[in-house]
Write a protein that holds these residues in place. Structure first.
Motif, short mmCIF file in Angstrom:
data_model
loop_
_atom_site.label_atom_id
_atom_site.label_comp_id
_atom_site.label_asym_id
_atom_site.label_seq_id
_atom_site.Cartn_x
_atom_site.Cartn_y
_atom_site.Cartn_z
N ALA A 109 47.35 39.89 32.98
CA ALA A 109 46.16 39.04 32.19
C ALA A 109 46.38 37.74 31.57
CB ALA A 109 45.51 39.80 31.21
N VAL A 110 47.44 37.69 30.89
CA VAL A 110 47.67 36.39 30.24
C VAL A 110 48.25 35.49 31.21
CG1 VAL A 110 49.59 35.17 28.84
CG2 VAL A 110 48.75 37.32 28.10
N GLU A 111 48.92 35.68 32.09
CA GLU A 111 49.21 34.67 33.23
C GLU A 111 48.16 34.47 34.35
OE1 GLU A 111 52.18 33.28 33.89
OE2 GLU A 111 52.73 34.34 31.88
N LEU A 112 47.29 35.39 34.45
CA LEU A 112 45.93 35.14 35.22
C LEU A 112 45.03 34.19 34.70
CD1 LEU A 112 45.29 36.12 38.23
CD2 LEU A 112 43.79 37.69 37.03
N ALA A 113 44.93 34.49 33.26
CA ALA A 113 43.91 33.56 32.46
C ALA A 113 44.56 32.04 32.55
CB ALA A 113 43.94 34.03 31.02
N LYS A 114 45.78 31.73 32.50
CA LYS A 114 46.20 30.29 32.46
C LYS A 114 46.16 29.87 34.01
CE LYS A 114 50.06 31.12 28.93
NZ LYS A 114 51.43 31.35 28.87
N GLU A 115 46.40 30.71 35.00
CA GLU A 115 46.62 30.14 36.30
C GLU A 115 45.06 29.92 36.84
OE1 GLU A 115 47.74 31.95 40.81
OE2 GLU A 115 48.66 33.05 38.98
N LYS A 116 44.15 30.76 36.66
CA LYS A 116 42.82 30.74 37.03
C LYS A 116 41.89 30.05 36.30
CE LYS A 116 43.98 32.88 40.89
NZ LYS A 116 44.12 32.08 42.41
#
Length: 343
Positions: A109-116
């Protein structure tokens, strides 16, 4: 006021700057009362948005991510289409992301929130073993839907949607007792499960105690660690072992419909009949359960209500509502053909 900024408008209205930006840009997901309040203040203050405020929508994503742990689970698959359709009505882009068996949902979730540059996240299934601070570090609103919580720790400070697994499991066993069954076997979660499996096992035990029935440890069977959890294969293997042990029982309670389907196969391969020799009850109420022969008696979770409530809670959070709500829904017992009255 020529020098009035978007932060000033946000402070006057008691909302965040992103909410003001969404009101200016007529974001369809914003609460309309909030939007009217903001626009009224803008008009009264003669505020003229600068170019960066006008273009803020361009640099923001309008995407809601659904993080699914256990995407092969038929119960979750029945919810995906509802999520997509409901978010589409609200003009949001729907991003489905599967979380692997060995991955931690929060890390993904943390990575996805940053990326998208997500607008929000809904966690579906799985188990969250992390601190509230770690969740808040994502920096975006989130909601837990049917996410397992360790029954030995305090509940998390976040909005969530679920059923009371202990209570609904109790109802399953209470129902079997009302049908005259006293030797009731259970396919529980794994032996170290302190979340959904642990809660459903606790409900099973409490119901037996309340009916004055001794708990027999050899009738409690745990899912295998080396086989995918809540799967048909797990139900099949565990039931074969139970039958091979020649321990007497009249009813089998599988804590998911898929494991119940595996139990069906093991029982039929042993030359026995359902419900003549063994009554069987599942849990979840997935659509295919009514098409098995005999049709499976099960405890149905209210998928559509849970999905819509999860989205509503997320929209409220996006609109700046800081109140955390834990919604608990009631399941429905679907009486079908897999249980008989035991004499």
């Amino acid at each position: 006021m020529a020098d009035l900024t978007i932060k000033d408008i946000a402070k006057i209205c008691g909302v965040g700057t992103s909410t003001v930006s969404r009101a200016i840009n007529d974001d369809p997901g914003i609460n309309q009362d909030t939007r009217k309040k903001i626009l009224k203040v803008i008009e009264e203050q003669h505020y003229v948005p600068n170019n960066s405020a006008r273009n803020l929508k361009i640099t923001e994503s309008n995407t809601i991510a659904l993080l699914v742990k256990g995407i092969d689970n038929q119960f979750f698959q029945g919810m995906l289409k509802i999520f997509e359709e409901e978010l589409k009505k609200l003009k949001y882009t729907f991003l489905l992301h599967a979380v692997g068996e060995e991955q931690k949902s929060i890390n993904v979730a943390v990575e996805l929130a940053k990326e998208k540059r997500l607008k929000g996240i809904i966690f579906l299934g799985g188990r969250i073993d992390t601190t509230d601070n770690r969740l808040k570090s994502m920096g975006i609103p989130y909601v837990m839907c049917t996410v397992a919580m360790d029954m030995t720790v305090p509940k998390r400070d976040c909005s969530s949607v679920c059923i009371d697994d202990e209570k609904e499991s109790y109802r399953v066993v209470d129902y079997l007792c009302s049908k005259g069954h006293k030797q009731i076997a259970i396919i529980a979660g794994r032996d170290n499960d302190l979340a959904v499996g642990g809660m459903r096992l606790k409900g099973y035990k409490q119901a037996l105690e309340d009916h004055g029935i001794d708990i027999e440890d050899n009738l409690i069977r745990y899912m295998k660690h080396e086989i995918p959890e809540y799967s048909i294969e797990n139900g099949y293997v565990v039931t074969k072992e139970l039958l091979a042990s020649e321990i007497s029982f009249s009813a089998l309670y599988a804590i998911s419909d898929l494991t119940a389907f595996g139990a069906y196969k093991a029982i039929l391969e042993a030359g026995k009949k359902i419900p003549d020799d063994y009554s069987v009850v599942g849990f979840d109420g997935i659509n295919i359960s009514k098409y098995f022969h005999p049709s499976l008696t099960t405890m149905q979770q209210p998928c559509e209500e849970m999905v819509k409530s999860s989205i509503k809670l997320l929209m409220d959070a996006i609109d700046g509502n800081k109140e955390k709500k834990q919604l608990i829904f009631e399941a429905k017992l679907l009486e079908r053909d897999s249980v008989k009255h035991y004499k």
